[in-house]
Design an enzyme around this catalytic site. Structure first.
Site, PDB file in Angstrom:
ATOM      1  N   ASP A 104      -6.177  -3.379  -2.754  1.00 16.57           N
ATOM      2  CA  ASP A 104      -6.202  -1.920  -2.859  1.00 16.57           C
ATOM      3  C   ASP A 104      -4.868  -1.389  -3.347  1.00 16.57           C
ATOM      4  OD1 ASP A 104      -4.967  -2.569  -0.399  1.00 16.57           O
ATOM      5  OD2 ASP A 104      -5.490  -0.625   0.462  1.00 16.57           O
ATOM      6  N   GLU A 159       0.825  -1.208   0.000  1.00 16.14           N
ATOM      7  CA  GLU A 159       0.000   0.000   0.000  1.00 16.14           C
ATOM      8  C   GLU A 159       0.860   1.259   0.000  1.00 16.14           C
ATOM      9  OE1 GLU A 159      -1.220   1.812   3.798  1.00 16.14           O
ATOM     10  OE2 GLU A 159      -3.178   1.012   3.266  1.00 16.14           O
TER      11      GLU A 159
END
Length: 384
Positions: A130, A69
Site C-alpha cells: 500500500d 506508509e
C-alpha cells in the site's frame, strides 16, 4: 503496517539523511504564499510529525518508529499542499533510509527505527504494497503537476517493481496485489490479503498511465477482494483467500476477523472515488452496512466483527473524519452531519499520528483540498 500505529505520544527522534545529487537544491526553490495556498491541517501535521530531515515520526510504542506508509501519505499530502520543499525532503529521507540509497533498485523497507543495540536503521526490510502504491502515485502525479521528469521516471520504475514483486496469480481471482513481497502466501495454498491496501482510485490511475494489461487485471481483482472479503458489507482488516472455498475469516491473525484500524480506510477510499469511476456503485452498495451502523449508533466502531456486527465501542474521532466522504458518497446527509458534530465535540487528538492522517484524508476531501477524476488523476486547488 497500520496496526502498529495506534499509540499515544508523538516521540521525536533522529534519523538524518544524506542529500542525493539527482534532487534539486531545496534552497533554490522558495515558495511564496501565493504559490502555496494554506492548508492549516497539513502545516500542523508537519510541525508535529515530520523532522527536519524529512522523516515522519509515528506515535507508536516503538519509540518513534517510521513506516513506509507514513512517508507515502506525507508525500501525497505535500503534493496536495503544493509543498515541494517538504516533498523533496520526504523523498530524500525515504530513498536514503528505506531504499538503501537507491529507489530505482529496491522497494522501500516498511519499518525503520531504533534497534536493540541502540542504532537507528531498517528494522524490517520487507516492503508494504500500500505504501509503495501511494508513493508511485504521489511521484507520478507530482511529475505531472510540477512537470518534473525525474518524479515520473521514479514512479514508473516503482510501479514496475510492484508488479514484479508484490503480485501473484491467484486461482479464481487472477493477478492480485499481495501485502508485501514475502510472508503472505501460506503453506496450505491460501493467501492472506488486506483489502485496505487496494485503493481503487490508485488502481484506476495506474491502469490509465501504464499500458501494461496487468494493471487492468489488478483493478478487477482488487474489487473482487474488497467485495469478497466483506460478505455482509463490513470489511475486515485482513482476509484469507482459499481458491476452493473463497474468502475466509482470518482466524489465525490477531484481529480474528475484525474490521478496525486497517479496514476504516476501505470506506475512506470508496468515498473519495469520482462519481463516474468504474465499479464505484457496486463498491458503495457492498459497503452500505457500515453507513447503517454509523447512522444507528452515532459513531463508527473501533472494531467490529464482520459476520455478527458485534462492535467493541466508539472509535477515535479520526474514524469519523474517515467516513465523511463515504457518507457523502452514499447520500446519507443526516449521518454525515452527525459525524461532523462528533468531530466538533471530540476534535482529532493533535499528537495521534493515525488520527491526523485520517483527518487529512477525510477532511481534506470534504474541504476540496483534493479530488480524483474518474481515472484516478489528482485535482488540487492550486492547479487550474
Amino acid at each position: 503496517m497500520t496496526e502498529s500505529l495506534r499509540r499515544r505520544t508523538a516521540l521525536q527522534a533522529g534519523g538524518g539523511a544524506a542529500l542525493l545529487s539527482w534532487l534539486p537544491d531545496l534552497r533554490a526553490q522558495p515558495q511564496s504564499t501565493a504559490e502555496r495556498p494554506g492548508w492549516p491541517a497539513w502545516e500542523a501535521f508537519k510541525a508535529q510529525f515530520i523532522n527536519e530531515g524529512g522523516r515522519v515520526i509515528s506515535d507508536d510504542a516503538g519509540g518513534g518508529q517510521t513506516y513506509s506508509e507514513g512517508q507515502a501519505y506525507a508525500l501525497f499530502f505535500a503534493l496536495v499542499a503544493n509543498d515541494r520543499t517538504t516533498f523533496d525532503k520526504l523523498l530524500r529521507w525515504t530513498e536514503n533510509n528505506l531504499c538503501d540509497g537507491d529507489m530505482t533498485a529496491r522497494l522501500p523497507a516498511w519499518l525503520w527505527g531504533k534497534r536493540p543495540d541502540g542504532t537507528w536503521d531498517v528494522i524490517d526490510s520487507n516492503a508494504a504494497s500500500d505504501a509503495d502504491l501511494w508513493m508511485a502515485y504521489a511521484l507520478g502525479e507530482a511529475g505531472r503537476l510540477w512537470n518534473v521528469r525525474t518524479y515520473r521516471a521514479l514512479s514508473a520504475l516503482l510501479a514496475a517493481r510492484i508488479l514484479r514483486e508484490e503480485t501473484a496469480q491467484l486461482p479464481g481471482l487472477g493477478l492480485t496485489l499481495l501485502p508485501a513481497p514475502q510472508g503472505f502466501a501460506q503453506k496450505d495454498g491460501r493467501w492472506r490479503l488486506n483489502p485496505s491496501y487496494m485503493p481503487m482510485h490508485l488502481m484506476h490511475w495506474l491502469a490509465a498511465v501504464d499500458p501494461q494489461p496487468e494493471w487492468k487485471q489488478l483493478v478487477d481483482s482488487s474489487l473482487k477482494v474488497i467485495q469478497g472479503a466483506s460478505p455482509k458489507g463490513l470489511t475486515p482488516d485482513w482476509t484469507v483467500y482459499d481458491p476452493k472455498q473463497g474468502f475466509l475469516v482470518d482466524d489465525k491473525g490477531k484481529e480474528k476477523g475484525q474490521g478496525s484500524y486497517n479496514a476504516i480506510r476501505v470506506y475512506l477510499w470508496a468515498g473519495t472515488l469520482h462519481a463516474n469511476a468504474p465499479g464505484r456503485k457496486a463498491l458503495l452498495d457492498t459497503l452500505q452496512p457500515m453507513a447503517r451502523f454509523v447512522r444507528e449508533q452515532g459513531y463508527p466502531p473501533e472494531s467490529i466483527d464482520i459476520l455478527t456486527a458485534q462492535a467493541s465501542g466508539p472509535a477515535p474521532s479520526g474514524f469519523s473524519a474517515a467516513v465523511l466522504p463515504f457518507l457523502r458518497a452514499v447520500g446519507d446527509d443526516r449521518t454525515l452531519q452527525s459525524q461532523r458534530m462528533r468531530l466538533e465535540a471530540r476534535p482529532l487528538r493533535p499528537t495521534a499520528y493515525y488520527e491526523q492522517v485520517l483527518g487529512l484524508f477525510g477532511l481534506g476531501a470534504m474541504e476540496g483540498q483534493y479530488r480524483f477524476t474518474a481515472n484516478g488523476q489528482l485535482t488540487v486547488r492550486w492547479k487550474p
